[in-house]
Design an enzyme around this catalytic site. Sequence first.
Site, PDB file in Angstrom:
ATOM      1  N   LYS A 138       0.844  -1.200   0.000  1.00 28.99           N
ATOM      2  CA  LYS A 138       0.000   0.000   0.000  1.00 28.99           C
ATOM      3  C   LYS A 138       0.880   1.250   0.000  1.00 28.99           C
ATOM      4  CE  LYS A 138      -0.444  -0.502   5.030  1.00 28.99           C
ATOM      5  NZ  LYS A 138      -1.311  -0.980   6.113  1.00 28.99           N
ATOM      6  N   TYR A 196      13.739  29.884  11.539  1.00 33.51           N
ATOM      7  CA  TYR A 196      12.490  30.569  11.845  1.00 33.51           C
ATOM      8  C   TYR A 196      12.344  30.816  13.345  1.00 33.51           C
ATOM      9  CZ  TYR A 196      10.512  30.170   7.151  1.00 33.51           C
ATOM     10  OH  TYR A 196      10.263  30.307   5.815  1.00 33.51           O
TER      11      TYR A 196
HETATM   12  C1  LIG Z   1      -0.539  -1.981   6.782  1.00 30.98           C
HETATM   13  C2  LIG Z   1      -1.133  -3.285   7.092  1.00 30.98           C
HETATM   14  C3  LIG Z   1      -0.327  -4.441   7.166  1.00 30.98           C
HETATM   15  C4  LIG Z   1       1.160  -4.390   7.129  1.00 30.98           C
HETATM   16  O1  LIG Z   1       1.619  -4.096   8.424  1.00 30.98           O
HETATM   17  P1  LIG Z   1       3.171  -4.049   8.777  1.00 30.98           P
HETATM   18  O2  LIG Z   1       3.172  -3.779  10.229  1.00 30.98           O
HETATM   19  O3  LIG Z   1       3.758  -2.956   7.967  1.00 30.98           O
HETATM   20  O4  LIG Z   1       3.725  -5.382   8.424  1.00 30.98           O
HETATM   21  C5  LIG Z   1      -0.960  -5.664   7.326  1.00 30.98           C
HETATM   22  N1  LIG Z   1      -2.300  -5.736   7.444  1.00 30.98           N
HETATM   23  C6  LIG Z   1      -3.096  -4.661   7.420  1.00 30.98           C
HETATM   24  C7  LIG Z   1      -4.553  -4.817   7.560  1.00 30.98           C
HETATM   25  C8  LIG Z   1      -2.547  -3.395   7.258  1.00 30.98           C
HETATM   26  O5  LIG Z   1      -3.342  -2.316   7.266  1.00 30.98           O
END
Ligand SMILES: *Cc1c(COP(=O)(O)O)cnc(C)c1O
Length: 377
Positions: free
Chosen positions: A51, A272
């Site tokens: 993702k 800043y």
């Molecule tokens: C993002 C996600 C993962 C991956 O998790 P990691 O901790 O990065 O391995 C797995 N399952 C779901 C449902 C997620 O949203």
Amino acid sequence: MGSVAVWPETEVRQPIEGANGYLTVNLSALSRNYAKLSTLVAPAQAAAVVKFDAYGLGAKRVCSVLYGIGCRHFFVAQFDEAAKLRPGLAADAKVFVLNGLQPGNEEACSHSDIVPVLNSLEQWRRWSATAKRRKCNLEAVLQFDTGMSRLGVPPEERSSLAAELVSQAGVEILFIMSHLASADELDSGQNTDQLVAMKRISKEFPHLDICFANSGGIFLGKDYHGQLARAGIALYGGSPSSSNPNPMEPVVGLDVAVVQTRTVPAGARVGYSGTHIVARETRLATIAAGYADGLPRSLSGRGAVYYEGRRLPIVGRVSMDSVTVDVTALPKGTLSLGSLVEVLGPHQALEDLARDAGTISYEILTGLGNRYHKQYR
Ligand SMILES: *Cc1c(COP(=O)(O)O)cnc(C)c1O
């Protein structure tokens, strides 16, 4: 192979002409991480969670490398991400959408060989109605809430779902799934609670394969592996557990170019709002990445970058496009326009930067933005 120090100075320090910074993705380290996780979960299989463009590293490259070493299951969060990836993947690869479908996506999804994760009775009904309307067989994953209260069929919808599942042909359930809330904490009681809940669900929905563990879950042991584990952060070199040493190989390096150096007298203000006032004559370097490039503003006056192992503390506020660091520790003239300093690499892991920024490796990785020159090795 197997070595954890994979960023030889000479390879990282060669400036690319004109680049303000570059992000190096070590694809062989990625492969070794996948192989390691696969071995850990065998005979279950390891899926790749890709993702948000594989946590910002480039989903197409990541998927093609992982497919090449046997990965056949890829998870994204949204349908649009799946639609972009699917055409580039072979027919025997499965692409899953974790958030399931938004109303209006069902028809497109049913035509594109993408498998939704159904998170509620409503998503299930929409998907099964699509199968009925199209008079075809559609695949799905059923996600259940086992105690995170985020996504997944809630306990009170389970019996209706079970009843509809029996009477409804047309949807083939590939996996039942849930997600662990505290998998990075090896001895959290929440893990065992969720495991117990998952086992109960598996009895209510018998004979279905189980997809349960994320990266952290893989390290909780066999009970958590089911038939398919979903690894994200560990593939990309992040630590799957918050207490143990990181067993994964780093995949990401980030080197940022110096834009300007200067020597300022005692009492000079930096950045800043002039939040930092130097106590003595100080050599400063301003580097070409800021909060817009994923160096969180919470690093203002905290954290550091490195040059040949020397720590160069961040001074003053992080700006949108730059950060100023104190380089007094380096011999005069060491850094000049175009020199590269290490933000992520052998001296600073994702977790180090995340800790200094008050966040987690996931947020650092996915926040790095697209202004760096991305280089695959
Ligand atoms: C993002 C996600 C993962 C991956 O998790 P990691 O901790 O990065 O391995 C797995 N399952 C779901 C449902 C997620 O949203």
